[in-house]
Design a protein around this motif. Sequence first.
Motif, mmCIF file in Angstrom:
data_model
loop_
_atom_site.group_PDB
_atom_site.id
_atom_site.type_symbol
_atom_site.label_atom_id
_atom_site.label_comp_id
_atom_site.label_asym_id
_atom_site.label_seq_id
_atom_site.Cartn_x
_atom_site.Cartn_y
_atom_site.Cartn_z
ATOM 1 N N ALA A 25 0.828 -1.208 0.000
ATOM 2 C CA ALA A 25 0.000 0.000 0.000
ATOM 3 C C ALA A 25 0.862 1.258 0.000
ATOM 4 N N VAL A 26 1.931 1.254 0.774
ATOM 5 C CA VAL A 26 2.834 2.409 0.824
ATOM 6 C C VAL A 26 3.428 2.663 -0.562
ATOM 7 N N ARG A 27 3.870 1.587 -1.243
ATOM 8 C CA ARG A 27 4.425 1.750 -2.584
ATOM 9 C C ARG A 27 3.376 2.244 -3.565
ATOM 10 N N LYS A 28 2.160 1.761 -3.417
ATOM 11 C CA LYS A 28 1.107 2.061 -4.379
ATOM 12 C C LYS A 28 0.530 3.477 -4.222
ATOM 13 N N TYR A 29 0.372 3.937 -2.990
ATOM 14 C CA TYR A 29 -0.383 5.164 -2.756
ATOM 15 C C TYR A 29 0.437 6.366 -2.289
ATOM 16 N N SER A 30 1.673 6.166 -1.874
ATOM 17 C CA SER A 30 2.428 7.272 -1.273
ATOM 18 C C SER A 30 2.658 8.434 -2.237
ATOM 19 N N ALA A 31 2.867 8.143 -3.513
ATOM 20 C CA ALA A 31 3.105 9.226 -4.483
ATOM 21 C C ALA A 31 1.893 10.153 -4.564
ATOM 22 N N GLY A 32 0.704 9.585 -4.608
ATOM 23 C CA GLY A 32 -0.507 10.404 -4.644
ATOM 24 C C GLY A 32 -0.710 11.181 -3.367
ATOM 25 N N MET A 33 -0.386 10.569 -2.231
ATOM 26 C CA MET A 33 -0.497 11.258 -0.949
ATOM 27 C C MET A 33 0.489 12.415 -0.880
ATOM 28 N N LEU A 34 1.700 12.202 -1.410
ATOM 29 C CA LEU A 34 2.702 13.266 -1.419
ATOM 30 C C LEU A 34 2.238 14.430 -2.291
ATOM 31 N N ALA A 35 1.642 14.122 -3.431
ATOM 32 C CA ALA A 35 1.126 15.182 -4.305
ATOM 33 C C ALA A 35 0.048 15.993 -3.595
#
Length: 202
Positions: A25-35
Amino acid sequence: MKLLNRESELLRALLNRDEQGYQFAVRKYSAGMLATALRLVDSATAEDVVQDAWVTVVDAIGSFEQRCSLQTWLNTITANRARSRLRRSWRELSLDQQDIESDFRSRFSGEGRWKQMPAVWDTVSPEQLLQCDELQNCLNQHISSLPENLRTVLQLRDISQLEADQICNILDLSASNFRVMLHRARQRVYLMVEHFEETGQC
């Protein structure tokens, strides 16, 4: 652990406190959360916000009611954490605030305009000044050094060109607080530009 292609499988893994599920989940969603965080705070703070958000997710996953997608829920948590950081920074007034406000009153009107335009602007326009690489670098440096609350309001309004009501909703601000912070941020930038054009130094 096999690749989790469906959100329902991933959610089940998260609810079961499966370590590999969380890593996925961290790999999948972290980029969107960072944006999402970067819309509200600077890059260094945004990374901390995302880490804080994942801590919240671990504690709150059992209360996720699936009324929205998992990604939307994660981005909402991230935005809330970023807003909390901003609210905390708004309470931390800089020690030189009174001196700055005094300088503002002597140089600017209540609408944030110069009482008397800098003399050099009789021959050099603001547009010409902004074409100077040295000034542009100084401007970027100065905006980066603004208090986080002022920088965020300035970036969302004058750089991202969001409407005032959108910014108030994003940051959970009243219209009057928004106007005060934007006014202060613009005045600090004005002072920097005035100093640069008079001295040639950042």
